[in-house]
Design a protein around this motif. Structure first.
Motif, mmCIF file in Angstrom:
data_model
loop_
_atom_site.group_PDB
_atom_site.id
_atom_site.type_symbol
_atom_site.label_atom_id
_atom_site.label_comp_id
_atom_site.label_asym_id
_atom_site.label_seq_id
_atom_site.Cartn_x
_atom_site.Cartn_y
_atom_site.Cartn_z
ATOM 1 N N THR A 169 0.771 -1.152 0.179
ATOM 2 C CA THR A 169 0.005 -0.086 0.049
ATOM 3 C C THR A 169 0.990 1.403 0.076
ATOM 4 O OG1 THR A 169 -0.191 0.075 2.379
ATOM 5 C CG2 THR A 169 -1.782 -1.218 1.397
ATOM 6 N N PRO A 170 0.304 2.322 -0.315
ATOM 7 C CA PRO A 170 1.248 3.654 -0.370
ATOM 8 C C PRO A 170 1.698 3.987 1.168
ATOM 9 C CG PRO A 170 -0.602 3.847 -1.671
ATOM 10 C CD PRO A 170 -0.991 2.481 -0.959
ATOM 11 N N GLU A 171 0.771 3.748 1.907
ATOM 12 C CA GLU A 171 1.179 4.045 3.429
ATOM 13 C C GLU A 171 2.489 3.199 3.849
ATOM 14 O OE1 GLU A 171 -3.062 4.836 2.936
ATOM 15 O OE2 GLU A 171 -1.831 3.406 2.465
ATOM 16 N N GLU A 172 2.533 2.115 3.608
ATOM 17 C CA GLU A 172 3.821 1.180 3.712
ATOM 18 C C GLU A 172 5.080 1.667 3.111
ATOM 19 O OE1 GLU A 172 2.201 -3.261 4.262
ATOM 20 O OE2 GLU A 172 1.742 -2.495 2.181
ATOM 21 N N LEU A 173 4.654 2.314 2.015
ATOM 22 C CA LEU A 173 6.091 2.718 1.303
ATOM 23 C C LEU A 173 6.551 4.099 1.722
ATOM 24 C CD1 LEU A 173 5.798 1.693 -2.315
ATOM 25 C CD2 LEU A 173 7.158 0.667 -0.466
ATOM 26 N N MET A 174 5.315 5.193 2.013
ATOM 27 C CA MET A 174 5.449 6.639 2.345
ATOM 28 C C MET A 174 5.046 7.142 3.666
ATOM 29 S SD MET A 174 4.290 7.825 -1.446
ATOM 30 C CE MET A 174 4.263 9.404 -1.217
ATOM 31 N N GLY A 175 4.449 6.329 4.291
ATOM 32 C CA GLY A 175 3.762 6.769 5.708
ATOM 33 C C GLY A 175 2.853 7.756 5.471
ATOM 34 N N SER A 176 2.790 8.805 6.419
ATOM 35 C CA SER A 176 1.668 9.882 6.263
ATOM 36 C C SER A 176 2.109 10.754 5.240
ATOM 37 C CB SER A 176 1.626 10.497 7.679
ATOM 38 O OG SER A 176 2.891 11.015 7.773
ATOM 39 N N SER A 177 3.232 10.840 4.584
ATOM 40 C CA SER A 177 3.350 11.881 3.519
ATOM 41 C C SER A 177 2.465 11.443 2.250
ATOM 42 C CB SER A 177 4.801 11.762 3.240
ATOM 43 O OG SER A 177 5.302 10.435 2.746
ATOM 44 N N TRP A 178 2.182 10.267 2.208
ATOM 45 C CA TRP A 178 1.232 9.829 1.049
ATOM 46 C C TRP A 178 -0.104 10.866 0.963
ATOM 47 C CZ3 TRP A 178 0.226 8.053 -3.263
ATOM 48 C CH2 TRP A 178 -1.361 7.509 -3.867
ATOM 49 N N GLN A 179 -0.642 10.961 2.067
ATOM 50 C CA GLN A 179 -2.064 11.692 1.818
ATOM 51 C C GLN A 179 -1.683 13.266 1.898
ATOM 52 O OE1 GLN A 179 -4.619 10.567 5.109
ATOM 53 N NE2 GLN A 179 -5.336 8.512 4.001
ATOM 54 N N ARG A 180 -0.318 13.655 2.057
ATOM 55 C CA ARG A 180 -0.027 15.049 1.832
ATOM 56 C C ARG A 180 0.394 15.376 0.471
ATOM 57 N NH1 ARG A 180 2.548 14.319 6.989
ATOM 58 N NH2 ARG A 180 4.369 14.348 5.868
ATOM 59 N N SER A 181 0.677 14.175 -0.420
ATOM 60 C CA SER A 181 1.156 14.524 -1.752
ATOM 61 C C SER A 181 0.403 15.083 -2.633
ATOM 62 C CB SER A 181 1.509 13.177 -2.143
ATOM 63 O OG SER A 181 0.328 12.160 -2.614
ATOM 64 N N MET A 182 0.912 15.705 -3.526
ATOM 65 C CA MET A 182 0.001 16.732 -4.507
ATOM 66 C C MET A 182 -0.835 15.551 -5.442
ATOM 67 S SD MET A 182 1.525 19.174 -7.507
ATOM 68 C CE MET A 182 2.438 20.078 -6.351
ATOM 69 N N PHE A 183 -0.261 14.355 -5.663
ATOM 70 C CA PHE A 183 -1.118 13.477 -6.432
ATOM 71 C C PHE A 183 -2.296 12.991 -5.729
ATOM 72 C CE2 PHE A 183 -1.925 9.204 -7.491
ATOM 73 C CZ PHE A 183 -2.072 8.970 -8.892
ATOM 74 N N TYR A 184 -2.176 12.790 -4.395
ATOM 75 C CA TYR A 184 -3.263 12.048 -3.575
ATOM 76 C C TYR A 184 -4.179 13.373 -3.487
ATOM 77 C CZ TYR A 184 -6.225 10.462 0.200
ATOM 78 O OH TYR A 184 -7.260 9.991 1.020
ATOM 79 N N ARG A 185 -3.826 14.647 -3.322
ATOM 80 C CA ARG A 185 -4.791 15.967 -2.934
ATOM 81 C C ARG A 185 -5.278 16.328 -4.428
ATOM 82 N NH1 ARG A 185 -2.326 19.827 -1.746
ATOM 83 N NH2 ARG A 185 -0.153 19.342 -1.680
ATOM 84 N N GLN A 186 -4.675 16.219 -5.500
ATOM 85 C CA GLN A 186 -5.118 16.827 -6.513
ATOM 86 C C GLN A 186 -5.918 15.759 -7.486
ATOM 87 O OE1 GLN A 186 -2.288 19.181 -8.759
ATOM 88 N NE2 GLN A 186 -2.002 20.784 -6.989
ATOM 89 N N PHE A 187 -5.604 14.577 -7.535
ATOM 90 C CA PHE A 187 -6.181 13.564 -8.256
ATOM 91 C C PHE A 187 -7.034 12.594 -7.652
ATOM 92 C CE2 PHE A 187 -5.734 9.384 -10.616
ATOM 93 C CZ PHE A 187 -6.246 9.758 -11.681
ATOM 94 N N LEU A 188 -6.581 11.867 -6.617
ATOM 95 C CA LEU A 188 -7.320 10.946 -5.823
ATOM 96 C C LEU A 188 -8.468 11.531 -5.048
ATOM 97 C CD1 LEU A 188 -4.488 8.318 -4.614
ATOM 98 C CD2 LEU A 188 -5.978 8.245 -6.851
ATOM 99 N N GLU A 189 -8.302 12.490 -4.330
ATOM 100 C CA GLU A 189 -9.526 12.894 -3.504
ATOM 101 C C GLU A 189 -10.579 13.490 -4.365
ATOM 102 O OE1 GLU A 189 -7.784 14.423 0.927
ATOM 103 O OE2 GLU A 189 -7.873 15.996 -0.714
ATOM 104 N N PRO A 190 -10.237 14.350 -5.633
ATOM 105 C CA PRO A 190 -11.392 14.703 -6.138
ATOM 106 C C PRO A 190 -12.419 13.631 -6.790
ATOM 107 C CG PRO A 190 -9.779 15.927 -6.663
ATOM 108 C CD PRO A 190 -8.897 14.927 -5.944
ATOM 109 N N VAL A 191 -11.961 12.325 -7.025
ATOM 110 C CA VAL A 191 -12.391 11.393 -7.467
ATOM 111 C C VAL A 191 -13.038 10.332 -6.438
ATOM 112 C CG1 VAL A 191 -11.836 11.593 -10.024
ATOM 113 C CG2 VAL A 191 -10.432 10.005 -8.134
ATOM 114 N N GLN A 192 -12.907 10.977 -5.192
ATOM 115 C CA GLN A 192 -13.279 10.029 -3.913
ATOM 116 C C GLN A 192 -12.596 8.451 -3.785
ATOM 117 O OE1 GLN A 192 -15.907 11.152 -1.634
ATOM 118 N NE2 GLN A 192 -15.102 12.945 -2.647
ATOM 119 N N VAL A 193 -11.297 8.551 -4.214
ATOM 120 C CA VAL A 193 -10.562 7.580 -4.037
ATOM 121 C C VAL A 193 -9.565 7.767 -2.640
ATOM 122 C CG1 VAL A 193 -8.562 6.139 -4.767
ATOM 123 C CG2 VAL A 193 -10.290 6.808 -6.398
ATOM 124 N N GLY A 194 -9.628 6.665 -1.707
ATOM 125 C CA GLY A 194 -9.113 7.153 -0.504
ATOM 126 C C GLY A 194 -7.953 6.064 -0.057
#
Length: 396
Positions: A112-137
């Motif tokens: 999972t991304p959390e295993e590789l990146m820890g909490s920085s995953w959900q702070r990444s630009m990719f997560y905030r600008q691409f995944l959050e708008p399409v409701q992927v968590g």
């Protein structure tokens, strides 16, 4: 699944404990997914239909495969389950793939991304600008390096309000991955075979060699363009009620005999030449040359769609395409006129007939022939024709 299949499954589970019945149901569910994966090996793009089964297996929002050369910098070929919005897929392809940090995963490992990146995953630009708008968590993924050099990224996502992927989900993913890899490798092999078939078919067409595929029952199931042209002229060789025939009664009987022998004496491996024959043409043009070869039986049972024999067909008076002229020129360092003369001689014309066809005097043609002899090292016209036939003209 059909109602009959459901009833059969329920009947089969009678007598099992609830835990055993649950294990059987899970096994059957996985078996259906594996079947869908291998059936998807022949699809283009590969495994498209199986992604819906994988999405359901993981109770996910999306299931995605990304295929690209291992060294490519672009997004590659993106294959999604049918729940993905096309605009979302295109935005990843054109922009967000460059921002995706969930890449270059350990080969074959499910993470999972959390295993590789820890909490920085959900702070990444990719997560905030691409995944959050399409409701992927939630994401789970693995990278597979195929023998062909292609990199496959397997990704499964869940809605942000769904449960995160569990260790059991990761276990199931590890069970599925080897099958995805094998199916993709099968797809690559099938694609290579298809490309080779198209290449060989194009070569036969350029050399003006007709091919006619015959089924086990003697019906014609396929003709390449050159064979269609020859048969379509209705001059000696005919197609009657989907069976190959000839104008001449004697030649018709001989053709039927040869085809019957080819269809009855099929080997298990390695095609073999059954016979060769010529078909005269009522128009008075040169005889058609036929060679019949059997097709090995293989493992698949005979059907109307599988060839049991192939007829190679050549019209000696056909005008050779420019491509063959170029091949002869390069092989033997001929001039264009020398190549044209050599090909006409290989087609069975005499030197006088070839000179007339080229629009030159006989002495001029004889001069060209001397140059041809010097460049090929042969001293007689018959040897020249044999050399040309052995090198490029006859593939049968």
């Amino acid at each position: 699944m059909s109602q009959a299949a459901d009833e059969a499954r329920i009947d089969a589970m009678h007598g099992f404990s609830s835990s055993e019945a649950g294990q059987l149901a899970e096994f059957e569910r996985l078996n259906q997914v594996f079947t869908a994966i291998y059936e998807g090996a022949s699809e283009d793009p590969p495994l498209r239909s199986s992604l819906q089964a994988l999405r359901e297996l993981f109770d996910a929002k999306h299931a995605t495969l990304i295929l690209r050369p291992a060294t490519a910098q672009n997004a590659g070929a993106i294959i999604n389950s049918d729940t993905v919005n096309l605009a979302t897929s295109e935005s990843y392809r054109t922009h967000f793939h460059a921002l995706d940090p969930f890449v270059d995963l350990p080969d074959g490992q499910v993470v999972t991304p959390e295993e590789l990146m820890g909490s920085s995953w959900q702070r990444s630009m990719f997560y905030r600008q691409f995944l959050e708008p399409v409701q992927v968590g939630h994401l789970i993924g693995a990278d597979l390096h195929l023998d062909s050099g292609v990199l496959c990224r397997f990704r499964v996502s869940r809605d942000m309000h769904a449960a995160p992927f569990s260790e059991n989900d990761k276990l199931i993913a590890r069970m599925v991955l080897p099958h995805i890899k094998r199916a993709l490798q099968l797809h690559v092999r099938l694609d290579d075979l298809s490309n080779e078939h198209q290449l060989f078919a194009g070569t036969l067409n350029r050399l003006q060699l007709g091919t006619i595929s015959i089924a086990r029952d003697g019906t014609v199931i396929d003709l390449n363009p050159e064979a269609q042209r020859i048969v379509g002229e209705h001059d000696g060789l005919l197609l009657r009620a989907q069976h190959l025939s000839a104008d001449s009664a004697t030649e018709r009987r001989e053709l039927q005999r040869v085809l019957r022998q080819a269809l009855e004496d099929r080997p298990r491996s390695g095609p073999s030449v059954i016979d060769s024959l010529s078909i005269s043409r009522p128009s008075g043009r040169g005889k058609l040359c036929l060679v019949v070869r059997t097709v090995p039986r293989g493992l698949r049972p005979d059907s109307q769609q599988s060839a049991a024999a192939v007829v190679f067909l050549r019209d000696p008076e056909a005008i050779r395409m420019q491509g063959a002229n170029e091949v002869v020129r390069r092989l033997f360092n001929f001039t264009r006129m020398e190549a044209a003369l050599a090909l006409l001689l290989a087609d069975g014309l005499t030197l006088d007939e070839a000179a007339e066809k080229l629009g030159v005097r006989r002495n001029t043609a004889r001069t060209y022939l001397r140059f041809i002899f010097c460049k090929t090292g042969v001293t007689r016209q018959t040897l020249l024709v044999r050399m040309l036939l052995n090198n490029i003209v006859s593939l049968a």
